[in-house]
Structure formats: structure tokens, C-alpha cells
Design a protein around this motif. Sequence first.
Motif, PDB file in Angstrom:
ATOM      1  N   TYR A 178       3.854  -2.163  10.232  1.00  0.00           N
ATOM      2  CA  TYR A 178       3.507  -1.298   9.111  1.00  0.00           C
ATOM      3  C   TYR A 178       4.289  -1.674   7.872  1.00  0.00           C
ATOM      4  O   TYR A 178       5.489  -1.895   7.942  1.00  0.00           O
ATOM      5  N   ARG A 179       3.555  -1.719   6.749  1.00  0.00           N
ATOM      6  CA  ARG A 179       4.153  -2.254   5.536  1.00  0.00           C
ATOM      7  C   ARG A 179       5.254  -1.400   4.962  1.00  0.00           C
ATOM      8  O   ARG A 179       6.139  -1.898   4.293  1.00  0.00           O
ATOM      9  N   HIS A 180       5.180  -0.099   5.167  1.00  0.00           N
ATOM     10  CA  HIS A 180       6.158   0.746   4.494  1.00  0.00           C
ATOM     11  C   HIS A 180       7.501   0.750   5.225  1.00  0.00           C
ATOM     12  O   HIS A 180       8.474   1.245   4.692  1.00  0.00           O
ATOM     13  N   ARG A 199       3.633  -6.282  -0.503  1.00  0.00           N
ATOM     14  CA  ARG A 199       2.240  -6.362  -0.070  1.00  0.00           C
ATOM     15  C   ARG A 199       1.569  -7.496  -0.811  1.00  0.00           C
ATOM     16  O   ARG A 199       0.678  -7.290  -1.638  1.00  0.00           O
ATOM     17  N   SER A 201      -0.539  -9.779  -0.093  1.00  0.00           N
ATOM     18  CA  SER A 201      -1.948 -10.101   0.017  1.00  0.00           C
ATOM     19  C   SER A 201      -2.792  -9.110  -0.770  1.00  0.00           C
ATOM     20  O   SER A 201      -3.766  -9.496  -1.408  1.00  0.00           O
ATOM     21  N   GLU A 202      -2.389  -7.835  -0.792  1.00  0.00           N
ATOM     22  CA  GLU A 202      -3.152  -6.876  -1.590  1.00  0.00           C
ATOM     23  C   GLU A 202      -3.070  -7.236  -3.057  1.00  0.00           C
ATOM     24  O   GLU A 202      -4.060  -7.199  -3.780  1.00  0.00           O
ATOM     25  N   TYR A 205      -5.210 -10.164  -3.805  1.00  0.00           N
ATOM     26  CA  TYR A 205      -6.628  -9.836  -3.743  1.00  0.00           C
ATOM     27  C   TYR A 205      -7.069  -9.146  -5.025  1.00  0.00           C
ATOM     28  O   TYR A 205      -8.104  -9.478  -5.607  1.00  0.00           O
ATOM     29  N   ARG A 230       2.458 -16.652   5.594  1.00  0.00           N
ATOM     30  CA  ARG A 230       1.691 -15.558   5.047  1.00  0.00           C
ATOM     31  C   ARG A 230       2.076 -15.262   3.612  1.00  0.00           C
ATOM     32  O   ARG A 230       1.289 -14.775   2.848  1.00  0.00           O
TER      33      ARG A 230
END
Lengths: 238, 452
Positions: A178-180, A199, A201-202, A205, A230
Amino acid sequence: MSSVPGLGIARGMAFTLKRFFEPKATIRYPEQAADSAPRFRGRLQLLYDEWGTLKCETCFQCAQACPIECIDMGGLDTKGRYHVHWGPPETYGERREESALRRSGRTVPDAAYQHFEPIDVATVDAILDRYDHDPKQALQILGDVQDAFGYLPVAALKQISFATGTWYAMLYGTASYYRHLRFEPPAATETRAAFDAHRPSETSYLAALGAALGERQPATGTPAQPRGSRSRRPSSAN
Amino acid sequence: MATILRTPADWPRILLARGGRGRPTFDPADIEAAGAAGAWSAFRSVVRDLGPAGSIATIAASGLRGRGGAGFPTGEKWRAASEQPVARRFVVANGYEADPAVVTDRTLMALDPHAVLEGLAIAAFSIGASEAVVALRADATDALRALEAAVLAAENAGLLGVDVLGTGRDIVVTIRPVQGAYMLGEETVLLKALEGKRGQPEQRPPYPAVRGLFGAPTVVNNVQTLAAVPWIVANGAPAFAAIGSKASPGTVLVHVRGPLGEGIAEVPLGVPLGQIAGLAGGVAEGRTLKALLVGGPSGGILPPDVADTAYEFDALRSVGAHLGSRSVVVVDDRACVVDLGRLLTRFCADEACGKTIPCRIGTRRLAEIGERVTVGVPKPTDATLLADLAHDVVESALCDHERLATLPMTSGMRYFRSELDEHILHGSCPAGVCHPIALAAASRSNAPMTSR
Ligand SMILES: Cc1cc2nc3c(=O)[nH]c(=O)nc-3n(C[C@H](O)[C@H](O)[C@H](O)COP(=O)(O)O)c2cc1C
Ligand code: SF4
Ligand code: FES
């Protein structure tokens, strides 16, 4: 070099002759099979891909499947975050190059091999009490622990694992997904850029959509990256 | 909050009936005002007159299909869950909204939380669930606050909580903010997150309606699906079935984004794609429409000549796109579709969970082909390799994410093949966006052809 000519050869031949009369070490598989423990499945070894990156993705399937919990994860995870996690070395197949080497029987310099930072577990226990030591509430517990410490210390994860009966591998797997949730103290001031870096990749995007809509930045980046990491992506504008 | 776009006057308003101006018409904490605006009357009539079987039959007759992307018939899902011979069942409202560029579900929950909760209560009552969860993004704070106020108000009025409306049935609603990757929106992944586990998908079947949260039958519905339910109960299934297209009735909230603006529109399913694209203002003077990206990061890149395709589940599938996150992006002639495709594929690869090989390696290799073609040294075989790999990923995928992640590249190749060939064979980008190195130049200078 010996002074008497031929002495070297004589010594060599003597050694060969001696070995000739000793019992043979070769096992003539498949006529003969070696004795091994019934559950022996070979040595744990992590393989590398053509870029020199460990193929293991820390997906935890092996750790989850292992019936006697002899596989656990530690070291660098796929997001490049450093995480120290140690127990008795012979019981862990850490996802680390050093440990892969150690399993192959070679000594490695291992400065990171040390115990984790101690914390005051009373704080963690209070949080665990609030959630009834319920492993199904792991996400809320982890979130509250992070609120209390600013990050997830290894000692806190150990304590949660111990108190809820969740395997450490599962818990770490959940926390790292989980990112958070984070494993290192946050920077003193959390800037927008630092937040976005969590984040990547977000962010890229959204940048890609913006670019397609005409908010164009020059396309940069090279395809020949050493590792398919990544966090590295060609679209990030400098 | 996002702008609500102007839509033609004859388009019906179901989801935005009580928030069409972009702000809530009443305070979610005020249950009287909610009641005056028509909220919770459908739930009362389900409890009083229709009963569980009647309400499932109504939803099935209305033809309502899931708004979460796949378009599964909602009535069928409810019936499957209600038929399981167990005591414990769950309903989960999926408001996670995986696509970071879309805010339709979030806006709906913030504008009209009572519609979502009423639909959730009807679903729970119909399938016999006593526990329900609303899962949403932790950073959707406006939606979170509105929902919390609405749940509290509804509990105080006896509409939710213990012994609802004196029936002796409990419907306890929990609101669960979650945070994670794109994948978290997928239903089996979301259920894992609600169980406090690492978010990775499970094999389906068994579908969550049979084996879901904590092993119990679970109905997972998108919040827009649920918000349509009270309207259907109040106005009748035939009225709903008459809206939109025959195979996919009803309306959806679409996030339209173009060079000239963006916003949310409530669109009856089945209207032509081009008309939806026009809601955001189309393209600027002197520019031409080049492509429409339909379905979010794993959507299809469609050329202008399919702009008269109906915006509904099956028609979009047939042209190589999907409803997905209900996003429509209008792209003009300055953009390069190959570049757009590679960026989307990279996003999908980064967000993939890593559980299976098509997910972990397949999507990554797809993204690498895209990168080779746009900013590297393309190989002459790249187009065939792309098609082969995409096919293999689709065939072997565990969840829909990697299956759909192939769409940007394959739809781009299907409709913009000449542009792709231009990149691969001549090392040039017609839109002037990418910088591939021409094959001929690469072989002359002995550059490594197999850099990736
Ligand atoms: C990668 C992926 C992401 C998804 N994200 C969402 C989402 O953000 N919101 C949502 O409602 N459904 C999402 N879905 C669809 C869900 O799996 C599920 O089908 C849906 O919540 C069911 O509700 P429905 O029957 O109302 O459509 C996603 C599916 C996939 C494969
Ligand atoms: S965690 Fe285990 S199963 Fe998963 S990739 Fe690594 S070694 Fe393989
Ligand atoms: S994203 Fe990993 S299995 Fe689908």
C-alpha cells in the motif's frame, strides 16, 4: 619447482595411486540415488535476469506457501526501499544478493547485518488493543502505527506479527503493497514533489494525459536502462 | 469538485438528479431534507411492499448492468449471492475509483451520498446481508465527510444500523478509506484490502457473489450502480429500461477531458461516442480530432471514424475499447498515438500487482516494446511481437487488468498501423513527438539492436 627432475610427476602419480584404492565418491545416478532427507528440495537460490536484477518480485507466494515458515523476505523490495529485517540467518532466505550468495556457501561482507532499532512497544500494544489484536484489521493497525511513529519501524511490525499471529512475511507484504505506508521516517517537510515521488506511476500517467492534450513536454529518456526498475521511466521530464 | 458539463436538455438525470448543479441540494447530515428530496422512500417501499425477492426481480427486469466496467447484470449478481446457503453475506460499494484522472464516483458520493447508501441498503436487504462496506479512496476527503454525515443521519433515523425500520434486520454500514495501486479497484483485490491483506487478485470463479469477503457471499457493486437502484425502485423497471440503449439501459457519469476543457456529464448509455467527446468542447480551431482514448489507462485508442459507435458495453468492446473507468479523452493532431500508447502501457505495467507471469512480465515487456518504438531502436519484428505477446497475455491472464492493459497498444496498432510502421521502419514520428532511431541508421552505426 623441484630440483630433482621428475619428482613432481612421481608425487602426482603417488597421489593418484592412493586415491585409486580409496572408496569412490561418485554416485552413479540414476542406478544409485543419494541419500537425502525426504523433504529436501534443493538449495534455496534466487536467480538473476539478463540485467543483473534479481528475478524475485517479492510477491511473497513462496513465503506464504512455505509450511514451516522457513522463507521470509527482507532487504530491498521492488520499490527500492531499504528494509532491515533479520532473524537467525540460517532460517531466512532474504531477498538480497548477499543472502543469495550466502546460501551458495560464500562469505560476503554484510555491514547491514544487524538488529533493528528498538521502539517503545507500549504504543503499538495500545493500538493493538484498540483493534482487538485482530489480524483482519491489519490495514487499520498499520495505519495507526504509522500515525504514531511517522513510519512503520521494523520492531513495530515484529510486535504486530507476534501479537496478531500474522506471519511477518504476510504483514510486510501487506505493508509494502500500500502506497500510503512507508518504512522510513518522512522528510521534514513533505513537498508536493516528494508526495508525487511516492506515486511515480500516477504522476507520470497524469503527465501523459496532459501531454496528449497539448501540454507538451519534450519526450526524454533512453530505452537502454540497466534495470527495468519501477521508479525509472522515460516520460519523467527533467 | 469537478465541473458538471452541460448536456442536451432531453437527457434524463438519474444519478445527478439531486446534485446536477455541482453542489449538494441539501446537507447530508439533514435527514429531513434528504427525505423531502425523495431519498430513502424507495428503501421504505422495498421493506414494506416489495420484499427481497421483489426487489431483486425489479432490478433484474430493469436490465441494470454494473457500472464498474465489466457490465455484469446487477440483478443476476444479487440473485446469485442471495441463493448461497449461508447466514453471513456482505455488500461492498466500490467507490475506489482506480483511475487517478477520473472523479465521477467521488463526485457522486460527495453530491448525493444518500443515493449510494440507499442503494446499498436495498442491496443488503435484498440479498440478506447485515454488513455493508463503502470503500473509497483515502484522499477523497469530500466524499468521505459526506458519507460519514449521511450514515450517521440515517442511523439516527433508524434507516441503517440495528433493527432497521423495525424489521429486526441489521444493516451496519462501515466506511473504509483505502489507498493503493490502480489494481485495488478490481473487486477481488478490493476484498483482499478490506480483509487487511496484500492487494492481489484471486482466480474467478468462484465469483465474490459466491465466495467473497472473509469467504462469505459478497455483492460488489460500483457506487453508480447502487445509486441507480433507488430510482429504479421508485420509478419502476420499465421506465429505467426505456432509457439508454436496449442492451445497456440507464445513464452513467462520464469524465470527459479534451484540449479545451474537462468535466463530468451524465450520459445515457448508447449515445454516439462523438457526441460525448463534443461535451468537452471538442478540439481547437485549426486542429483536427485525431483519436479518442476510451476507458482510462487501459482503454482503447480509437480513430475519429468510429466516433459514431454507441457508448455502451458491447459496442465499445467490439471496436477494441471498454467502458472502464468511464473516461473519454479527446486527443487532437498534435499528439502521437504510439507515444500515448506506450505511456499508458507503462502505467499499467507499473501498477500491475506482480502475482502472475502475464501480469509481472507480460505487461512489462509490452511497455518495453512501446519504449523501443518511440524513443529507442525499434526492431523490424516489433509489430508482430506486439501482437503475439498481447495475445498471449490476454489468453493467460489471471485478472482483467493485464487483459485490458494490452488495449492501448493493440487498438493503437489496429487503427494507426501506418503511424506505427513509420516509427518502426523509418524511425520517424509523423506527429513529431517521438525520437525513434531509424533501423537503417542503427545498423550502419552498429548500434546495439537488442538494447532491451
Ligand atoms: C484493474 C481494474 C480496476 C477496476 N477499478 C474499479 C474501480 O475503480 N471502481 C469500480 O467500481 N470497479 C472497478 N473495477 C471493476 C470491479 O472489478 C468490479 O467489476 C465492479 O466493482 C463490480 O461492480 P459493478 O457490478 O457495479 O460493475 C476494476 C476492475 C479492474 C480489472
Ligand atoms: S517472493 Fe518467492 S515466489 Fe515470489 S518471486 Fe520471489 S522467490 Fe518467487
Ligand atoms: S494485475 Fe497481477 S494478476 Fe492481474
